[in-house]
Design a protein around this motif. Structure first.
Motif, mmCIF file in Angstrom:
data_model
loop_
_atom_site.group_PDB
_atom_site.id
_atom_site.type_symbol
_atom_site.label_atom_id
_atom_site.label_comp_id
_atom_site.label_asym_id
_atom_site.label_seq_id
_atom_site.Cartn_x
_atom_site.Cartn_y
_atom_site.Cartn_z
ATOM 1 N N GLU A 159 -2.223 7.141 -11.161
ATOM 2 C CA GLU A 159 -2.195 5.658 -11.027
ATOM 3 C C GLU A 159 -3.905 5.344 -11.019
ATOM 4 O O GLU A 159 -4.394 4.121 -11.766
ATOM 5 N N PRO A 160 -4.818 6.492 -11.975
ATOM 6 C CA PRO A 160 -6.153 6.083 -12.250
ATOM 7 C C PRO A 160 -5.973 5.538 -13.794
ATOM 8 O O PRO A 160 -6.484 4.054 -14.187
ATOM 9 N N ASP A 215 7.343 -7.094 -8.908
ATOM 10 C CA ASP A 215 7.177 -6.443 -10.349
ATOM 11 C C ASP A 215 7.052 -7.080 -11.264
ATOM 12 O O ASP A 215 8.364 -7.591 -11.780
ATOM 13 N N ASP A 264 1.178 -2.725 -13.926
ATOM 14 C CA ASP A 264 -0.317 -2.743 -14.566
ATOM 15 C C ASP A 264 -0.216 -1.411 -16.105
ATOM 16 O O ASP A 264 -1.053 -1.597 -16.952
ATOM 17 N N PRO A 270 1.702 2.425 -4.472
ATOM 18 C CA PRO A 270 0.965 2.836 -5.286
ATOM 19 C C PRO A 270 0.766 2.402 -6.968
ATOM 20 O O PRO A 270 -0.286 1.597 -7.537
ATOM 21 N N LEU A 271 1.779 2.365 -7.736
ATOM 22 C CA LEU A 271 2.028 2.266 -8.957
ATOM 23 C C LEU A 271 3.117 1.177 -8.789
ATOM 24 O O LEU A 271 4.267 0.936 -8.666
ATOM 25 N N LYS A 272 2.310 0.475 -9.817
ATOM 26 C CA LYS A 272 2.549 -1.153 -10.435
ATOM 27 C C LYS A 272 2.826 -1.180 -11.920
ATOM 28 O O LYS A 272 2.227 -1.002 -12.857
ATOM 29 N N MET A 283 -3.564 3.679 -15.263
ATOM 30 C CA MET A 283 -2.928 2.610 -14.501
ATOM 31 C C MET A 283 -2.983 1.724 -13.795
ATOM 32 O O MET A 283 -3.329 0.074 -14.902
ATOM 33 N N ASN A 284 -4.294 1.927 -13.498
ATOM 34 C CA ASN A 284 -4.698 0.777 -12.731
ATOM 35 C C ASN A 284 -6.188 0.186 -13.735
ATOM 36 O O ASN A 284 -6.576 -1.056 -13.675
ATOM 37 N N ARG A 285 -6.357 1.249 -14.831
ATOM 38 C CA ARG A 285 -7.201 0.402 -15.616
ATOM 39 C C ARG A 285 -6.991 0.222 -17.434
ATOM 40 O O ARG A 285 -6.982 -0.264 -17.975
ATOM 41 N N HIS A 286 -4.952 -0.172 -16.905
ATOM 42 C CA HIS A 286 -3.827 -0.466 -17.955
ATOM 43 C C HIS A 286 -4.257 0.200 -19.363
ATOM 44 O O HIS A 286 -4.745 -0.194 -20.233
ATOM 45 N N GLU A 324 0.688 -1.031 -0.154
ATOM 46 C CA GLU A 324 -0.144 -0.181 0.136
ATOM 47 C C GLU A 324 0.809 0.791 -0.374
ATOM 48 O O GLU A 324 0.408 2.395 -0.331
#
Length: 587
Positions: free
Chosen positions: A465-466, A340, A303, A298-300, A468-471, A295
């Protein structure tokens, strides 16, 4: 020379003697605590103490004491580099030669004993294929050696543990210690974590007992992270004085009062914390990898969608992401956190579609050793495709401005946006004014200053983050390769911090969580430019484009039909030069 009467049965007495010979102050309570544990510890241990406490010197003194107590022992010293391990063995040899109490251990060359700086025997030892002390690098020749004690002194350093592949190589290499160790022997790891995925955190799973001496008393919120690894002496002090009293004495955000105030007082540690940065101080001085919690970062990179050798001018209408191990890009240098991965897309469609927009973001260098970060992002169907990114040391010099202009030209960008932190009107930016002159000569394009507010770390994370989370953030694989290569001329401990992938995977919402963030900030600017378009549904847009194409095709067929009918009837239905010539010929 015969062995003297042995009054140094306790290693701490020998340590005091050696420190006195070296004109050092008497060993501090913390150094004595380390010495006592070395003498009485289990056979497989990991000694983690903060930088500067002298753990390597203490252990070199321990090697001398081991040979003093039993000259038949065989010591193998292993470090990240041969030079490092050689320095350890040379130091041991000098202590033997210079301190009267240990001079009976000097090699007897007249009896054929070995006497080099990196491989030597001690006088009372009997003939053996293995020397009394030998030094070797971790990637050197371990096979053939035999030892009663293996000292692994800083085998994990920045330039051999930066990538996951390098860490795995070191983790496999150290397994050879078991083939070298004699029955009943002892293995001692000395080290400071270099990454959140440190080898030292994995050794307990292999049966090693760790013990940690941080520079400050840990704060209550991270105390549990150390579990049972913290030195009992430190825990006893926490119990005796109370956590609150020890915490109130410290001004650091990383911990409380200094553990060894005789050598490192609060002011000294605060200066080191300011120099290393919070995350670096937590690793190097607090020996804590608590920041590696998922946590916290946040940036992986997992993604991201990474496309090998992606076109810089055309993209895919739809890209499907999946974390399938078969899609892992193993050949790319990966300096992200352990576990990762970079993944190629599971499926793509609509290839060869021109991008609908292209912007270049630039974060000019500030003070000190900052870079000028740049990033070129292009937009297509809700996807942001990054085709070029990196950093340049400096940024105001003519050659740097020309290089950036050439990138803009090659990438055919429609606009350049520049981070401005100086205030005033947009045209006041010195960088923009200098850059415009160069652009007029190389690639005239609109340049716009953008102004940011709020905490930088939050701003970067909220931009990236948004998507990247949505790829929906797509990278050309060459960016990752170039990112890694571009800093290899720097010292290992610096090169990591300049890399985009490192910055992406290590940023947290804490202030100054990164020492350098120029490349990452340029990426966040380039992505943020397209934020208002992120809600576009790629399937709907594809259908709309196909409908327009079909409508255009039908229209073209209808026009062709009308022209054909007009020809058959002998009269043109449109006017242009060709038709007039055709009509005159008919007349």
């Amino acid at each position: 020379m015969s062995s003297p009467t042995r009054p140094l049965n306790d290693f701490r007495s020998a340590l005091y003697l050696i420190w006195k010979h070296l004109n050092l102050p008497a060993p501090s309570p913390l150094q004595n605590d380390i010495a006592g544990w070395l003498q009485n510890s289990p056979r497989r241990i990991v000694l983690m103490a903060f930088r500067g406490i002298g753990k390597s010197w203490i252990t070199a003194a321990y090697v001398v004491w081991l040979l003093y107590m039993d000259p038949q022992r065989k010591i193998l010293v292993v470090s990240a580099s041969k030079d490092r391990s050689d320095s350890f063995s040379i130091f041991v040899k000098r202590l033997i030669h210079e301190i009267p109490e240990f001079q009976f251990l000097k090699p007897r060359t007249s009896q054929g004993q070995r006497d080099s700086n990196i491989s030597f025997d001690v006088g009372p030892s009997t003939a053996d294929q293995s020397p009394s002390v030998k030094s070797v690098g971790i990637l050197g020749q371990l096979a053939g050696s035999r030892a009663t004690h293996i000292i692994a002194d800083d085998i994990e350093v920045p330039n051999n543990s930066a990538t996951e592949q390098q860490r795995e190589k070191i983790a496999e290499r150290v397994k050879e210690f078991d083939a070298v160790l004699k029955p009943g022997g002892k293995i001692i790891y000395l080290g400071t974590p270099q990454t959140e995925s440190s080898l030292y955190n994995k050794l307990p799973q292999r049966g090693y007992t760790p013990r940690i001496w941080p520079a400050r008393y840990p704060k209550p919120d991270v105390l549990s992270k150390y579990r049972d690894r913290l030195s009992p002496a430190i825990l006893a002090t926490l119990d005796a004085y109370g956590e609150e009293q020890l915490q109130n004495e410290g001004l650091s955000s990383c911990g409380g009062a200094p553990v060894d105030p005789e050598r490192f007082d609060d002011e000294d540690l605060l200066e080191r914390e300011a120099s290393y940065g919070r995350s670096g101080f937590m690793l190097q001085f607090m020996l804590s990898t608590a920041l590696s919690d998922a946590e916290r970062y946040p940036l992986k990179v997992a993604d991201l969608v990474v496309i090998p050798r992606m076109s810089h001018h055309e993209g895919f209408e739809k890209v499907v992401w999946a974390s399938d191990p078969r899609l892992t890009l193993h050949d790319l240098p990966n300096v992200s956190l352990d576990g990762d991965r970079f993944y190629s897309p599971m499926e793509t469609s609509g290839g060869g579609t021109p991008f609908t927009g292209s912007v270049m973001a630039i974060d000019p260098s500030g003070r000190g050793k900052d870079e000028t970060g740049y990033c070129v992002s292009k937009f297509l169907n809700g996807y942001v495709c990054v085709t070029k990114a990196g950093g340049r040391r400096g940024g105001y010099e003519e050659k740097d401005l020309e290089a950036l202009a050439e990138i803009a030209k090659d990438q055919k960008v429609n606009k350049i946006i520049v981070e401005s932190n100086w205030g005033g009107s947009k045209s006041d930016s010195m960088f923009i004014q200098l850059f415009k002159v160069v652009l007029q000569r190389i690639y005239p394009v609109t340049v716009e200053a953008i102004y940011s507010s709020g905490q930088k770390e939050n701003r970067i994370i909220e931009a990236l983050e948004p998507i990247m989370n949505r790829h929906r953030l797509v990278l050309d694989s060459r960016i990752i390769e170039d990112d890694y290569r571009s800093v290899q001329d720097l010292p290992a401990e610096q090169s990591l911090k300049y890399q985009l992938v490192y910055q992406m995977s290590r940023i947290t919402r804490d202030r100054r969580s990164l020492r350098h963030d120029d490349r990452l900030e340029a990426l966040s600017m380039a992505v943020g430019y397209w934020t208002q378009k992120m809600d576009a549904d790629e399937d709907r847009m594809i259908q709309a484009r196909h409908s327009r194409a079909l409508k255009n095709e039908v229209g073209a067929l209808k026009r062709a039909a009308r022209i054909g009918a007009a020809v058959m009837m002998g009269r043109p239905s449109f006017r242009n030069n060709n038709n007039r010539k055709w009509a005159s010929r008919r007349g």
